[in-house]
Design a protein around this motif. Structure first.
Motif, PDB file in Angstrom:
ATOM      1  N   THR A   1       0.821  -1.203   0.000  1.00  0.00           N
ATOM      2  CA  THR A   1       0.000   0.000   0.000  1.00  0.00           C
ATOM      3  C   THR A   1       0.859   1.259   0.000  1.00  0.00           C
ATOM      4  OG1 THR A   1      -1.756   1.180   1.177  1.00  0.00           O
ATOM      5  CG2 THR A   1      -0.143   0.011   2.528  1.00  0.00           C
ATOM      6  N   ASN A   2       0.314   2.327  -0.530  1.00  0.00           N
ATOM      7  CA  ASN A   2       0.922   3.658  -0.397  1.00  0.00           C
ATOM      8  C   ASN A   2       0.136   4.502   0.603  1.00  0.00           C
ATOM      9  OD1 ASN A   2      -1.338   3.826  -2.136  1.00  0.00           O
ATOM     10  ND2 ASN A   2      -0.608   5.772  -2.968  1.00  0.00           N
ATOM     11  N   LEU A   3      -0.728   3.857   1.373  1.00  0.00           N
ATOM     12  CA  LEU A   3      -1.552   4.532   2.379  1.00  0.00           C
ATOM     13  C   LEU A   3      -1.336   3.852   3.725  1.00  0.00           C
ATOM     14  CD1 LEU A   3      -4.906   4.838   0.394  1.00  0.00           C
ATOM     15  CD2 LEU A   3      -3.268   6.662   0.829  1.00  0.00           C
ATOM     16  N   TRP A   4      -0.599   4.554   4.621  1.00  0.00           N
ATOM     17  CA  TRP A   4      -0.327   3.954   5.928  1.00  0.00           C
ATOM     18  C   TRP A   4      -0.015   5.079   6.912  1.00  0.00           C
ATOM     19  CZ3 TRP A   4      -1.385  -0.895   7.161  1.00  0.00           C
ATOM     20  CH2 TRP A   4      -0.935  -1.403   8.392  1.00  0.00           C
ATOM     21  N   PRO A   5      -0.624   5.069   8.098  1.00  0.00           N
ATOM     22  CA  PRO A   5      -0.378   6.156   9.053  1.00  0.00           C
ATOM     23  C   PRO A   5       1.099   6.228   9.460  1.00  0.00           C
ATOM     24  CG  PRO A   5      -2.280   4.844   9.696  1.00  0.00           C
ATOM     25  CD  PRO A   5      -1.601   4.088   8.597  1.00  0.00           C
ATOM     26  N   SER A   6       1.620   7.438   9.518  1.00  0.00           N
ATOM     27  CA  SER A   6       2.992   7.647   9.967  1.00  0.00           C
ATOM     28  C   SER A   6       3.145   9.082  10.439  1.00  0.00           C
ATOM     29  CB  SER A   6       3.998   7.364   8.838  1.00  0.00           C
ATOM     30  OG  SER A   6       3.822   8.268   7.769  1.00  0.00           O
ATOM     31  N   ASP A   7       4.083   9.295  11.344  1.00  0.00           N
ATOM     32  CA  ASP A   7       4.399  10.638  11.847  1.00  0.00           C
ATOM     33  C   ASP A   7       3.161  11.383  12.355  1.00  0.00           C
ATOM     34  OD1 ASP A   7       7.083  10.236  11.142  1.00  0.00           O
ATOM     35  OD2 ASP A   7       6.718  10.945   9.101  1.00  0.00           O
TER      36      ASP A   7
ATOM     37  N   ARG B   1      -3.350   9.235   7.527  1.00  0.00           N
ATOM     38  CA  ARG B   1      -3.364   8.788   6.134  1.00  0.00           C
ATOM     39  C   ARG B   1      -3.395   7.259   6.090  1.00  0.00           C
ATOM     40  NH1 ARG B   1      -1.389  10.009   0.840  1.00  0.00           N
ATOM     41  NH2 ARG B   1      -0.298   8.233  -0.098  1.00  0.00           N
ATOM     42  N   GLY B   2      -4.415   6.722   5.446  1.00  0.00           N
ATOM     43  CA  GLY B   2      -4.508   5.277   5.306  1.00  0.00           C
ATOM     44  C   GLY B   2      -4.887   4.540   6.574  1.00  0.00           C
ATOM     45  N   ILE B   3      -5.489   5.233   7.540  1.00  0.00           N
ATOM     46  CA  ILE B   3      -5.867   4.561   8.784  1.00  0.00           C
ATOM     47  C   ILE B   3      -6.840   3.415   8.516  1.00  0.00           C
ATOM     48  CG2 ILE B   3      -7.767   6.191   9.240  1.00  0.00           C
ATOM     49  CD1 ILE B   3      -5.461   4.575  11.886  1.00  0.00           C
ATOM     50  N   PHE B   4      -7.655   3.538   7.454  1.00  0.00           N
ATOM     51  CA  PHE B   4      -8.622   2.484   7.137  1.00  0.00           C
ATOM     52  C   PHE B   4      -7.914   1.215   6.671  1.00  0.00           C
ATOM     53  CE2 PHE B   4      -8.299   5.728   3.856  1.00  0.00           C
ATOM     54  CZ  PHE B   4      -7.853   5.011   2.744  1.00  0.00           C
ATOM     55  N   VAL B   5      -6.746   1.342   6.011  1.00  0.00           N
ATOM     56  CA  VAL B   5      -5.973   0.164   5.625  1.00  0.00           C
ATOM     57  C   VAL B   5      -5.382  -0.489   6.867  1.00  0.00           C
ATOM     58  CG1 VAL B   5      -4.027  -0.695   4.269  1.00  0.00           C
ATOM     59  CG2 VAL B   5      -5.442   1.165   3.368  1.00  0.00           C
ATOM     60  N   GLN B   6      -4.814   0.319   7.744  1.00  0.00           N
ATOM     61  CA  GLN B   6      -4.235  -0.212   8.978  1.00  0.00           C
ATOM     62  C   GLN B   6      -5.286  -0.936   9.814  1.00  0.00           C
ATOM     63  OE1 GLN B   6      -3.209   2.393  12.395  1.00  0.00           O
ATOM     64  NE2 GLN B   6      -1.110   1.738  12.036  1.00  0.00           N
TER      65      GLN B   6
ATOM     66  N   ILE C   1      -0.520 -11.224   8.535  1.00  0.00           N
ATOM     67  CA  ILE C   1      -0.499 -10.139   7.556  1.00  0.00           C
ATOM     68  C   ILE C   1       0.785  -9.338   7.726  1.00  0.00           C
ATOM     69  CG2 ILE C   1      -1.821  -8.264   6.525  1.00  0.00           C
ATOM     70  CD1 ILE C   1      -3.492 -10.784   6.850  1.00  0.00           C
ATOM     71  N   ASP C   2       1.597  -9.299   6.675  1.00  0.00           N
ATOM     72  CA  ASP C   2       2.751  -8.410   6.625  1.00  0.00           C
ATOM     73  C   ASP C   2       2.403  -7.215   5.744  1.00  0.00           C
ATOM     74  OD1 ASP C   2       4.273 -10.091   8.212  1.00  0.00           O
ATOM     75  OD2 ASP C   2       5.105 -11.185   6.504  1.00  0.00           O
ATOM     76  N   VAL C   3       3.114  -6.112   5.931  1.00  0.00           N
ATOM     77  CA  VAL C   3       2.799  -4.871   5.228  1.00  0.00           C
ATOM     78  C   VAL C   3       4.058  -4.323   4.565  1.00  0.00           C
ATOM     79  CG1 VAL C   3       1.901  -2.518   5.426  1.00  0.00           C
ATOM     80  CG2 VAL C   3       0.962  -4.345   6.868  1.00  0.00           C
ATOM     81  N   GLU C   4       3.945  -3.956   3.296  1.00  0.00           N
ATOM     82  CA  GLU C   4       5.002  -3.255   2.572  1.00  0.00           C
ATOM     83  C   GLU C   4       4.448  -1.912   2.120  1.00  0.00           C
ATOM     84  OE1 GLU C   4       8.483  -2.129   1.090  1.00  0.00           O
ATOM     85  OE2 GLU C   4       8.225  -4.091   2.070  1.00  0.00           O
TER      86      GLU C   4
END
Length: 338
Positions: free
Chosen positions: A19-25, A29-34, A47-50
């Motif tokens: 994914t290019n959507l992932w919460p950081s800092d 952003r992308g909290i729904f994917v997380q 589940i691993d995440v890249e």
């Protein structure tokens, strides 16, 4: 629309989420994917995440394919699940035979992003859309429609006055919630501000509350939903797939007044109080006409005149993220069976 989830069955699966959507800092952003990844893990799956692009920059869309391919080769995954169309080209080059692609909104609605999505979705064994409207826009009659879920344990109604006091909001205020970061143009804070200004002209007790804040804990989100009288959702036309904040608001019993984007009409069907307001018939760009601002203000004023909670929590129990995760797993098993 609500669907009965399948029964759990079969062995735990190994899945690589790209994914290019992932919460950081501190961002959401992308909290729904997380959250979907967390819900799948809670069901016992590995589940691993890249994450591609984001901190590595846009160039990573072009250079991430070898990295994804190495992870696929070394991880012996059952499923490669790509979240968001912009990540699809890199994942396509990974060569995994059981690839699932989830599409969320702008990756279909935006012409430029739709082109990249189309370049990447070849060979995917299943496509998941967060709304039927999005699948229709993509012209994909074979796609699965599975809305993002909500953590019903976290997002449940509490005491409004207690929440207001914890946030320093006067008890007598009429609180209108903006469910995003005002700096994101696609969320259209300009329209929200225009509506709130009209409401303040009618009643000086009206005040705005901003849901988003860098790094705030999720419990603070719950307090803000509790403190508000209504969520006013004003995103730009064609920008949303299945807005998470609208679904969280229904789980909290918070009334919603929204423009007609994504799947909000389905999520809010029969939910009272609240309203879905159609966009004006003119061009999408430029300032909204005064009549449109007034129409939104009228609907919000109607909600503010009624202190009752909305009945969306019971009506939308099918959005519980655990039930949604079970439906995603059923798609995985269909792909593996085929």
């Amino acid at each position: 629309m609500p669907q009965t989830p399948p029964q759990r069955s079969g062995r735990p699966l190994r899945v690589l989420a790209v994914t290019n959507l992932w919460p950081s800092d501190g961002s959401y952003r992308g909290i729904f994917v997380q959250r979907q990844v967390s819900a799948l893990r809670a069901l016992g799956h590995n589940i691993d995440v890249e994450v591609i692009a984001q901190s590595r920059g846009k160039r990573d869309y072009l250079t991430s394919a070898p990295r994804v391919r190495r992870r696929v080769r070394d991880g012996r995954y059952d499923i490669l699940h790509v979240h968001y169309g912009m990540a699809a080209p890199a994942a396509r080059l990974a060569g995994h035979p059981c690839r699932v692609l989830s599409l969320y909104g702008s990756d279909v609605n935006s012409p430029r992003q739709r082109l990249l999505t189309r370049l990447g979705w070849g060979g995917s064994k299943a496509r998941i859309y967060v709304s039927g409207r999005l699948a229709q826009t993509a012209g994909d009659t074979s796609g699965h429609v599975i809305a993002n879920g909500v953590d019903f344990k976290l997002f449940q109604p509490g005491d409004r006055l207690d929440a207001r006091r914890s946030l320093g909001i006067p008890d007598e205020s009429k609180v209108v919630l903006f469910g995003a970061d005002p700096r994101r143009p696609v969320k259209n804070y300009k329209l929200f501000h225009a509506v709130v200004s009209e409401l303040r002209r009618r009643d000086p007790r009206v005040q705005e509350l901003i849901l988003s804040a860098p790094g705030q804990p999720e419990r603070d989100l719950v307090h803000k939903y509790d403190a508000a009288d209504v969520l006013l959702f004003t995103s730009v036309r064609g920008s949303e797939g299945s807005p998470t904040v609208v679904k969280e608001a229904t789980a909290m019993g918070l009334p919603v007044v929204t423009v007609d984007v994504g799947d909000v009409a389905g999520v809010l069907a029969g939910v009272r109080p609240g309203a879905v307001v159609p966009f004006w018939s003119g061009p999408a760009g430029g300032d909204p006409p005064a009549e449109f601002v007034a129409a939104l203000a009228d609907q919000v004023a109607t909600v503010l005149a009624c202190p009752d909670r909305a009945d969306g929590r019971g009506r939308n129990a099918w959005l519980d993220e655990r039930l949604v995760a079970e439906r995603v797993v059923e798609v995985y098993r269909q792909v593996l069976a085929s």
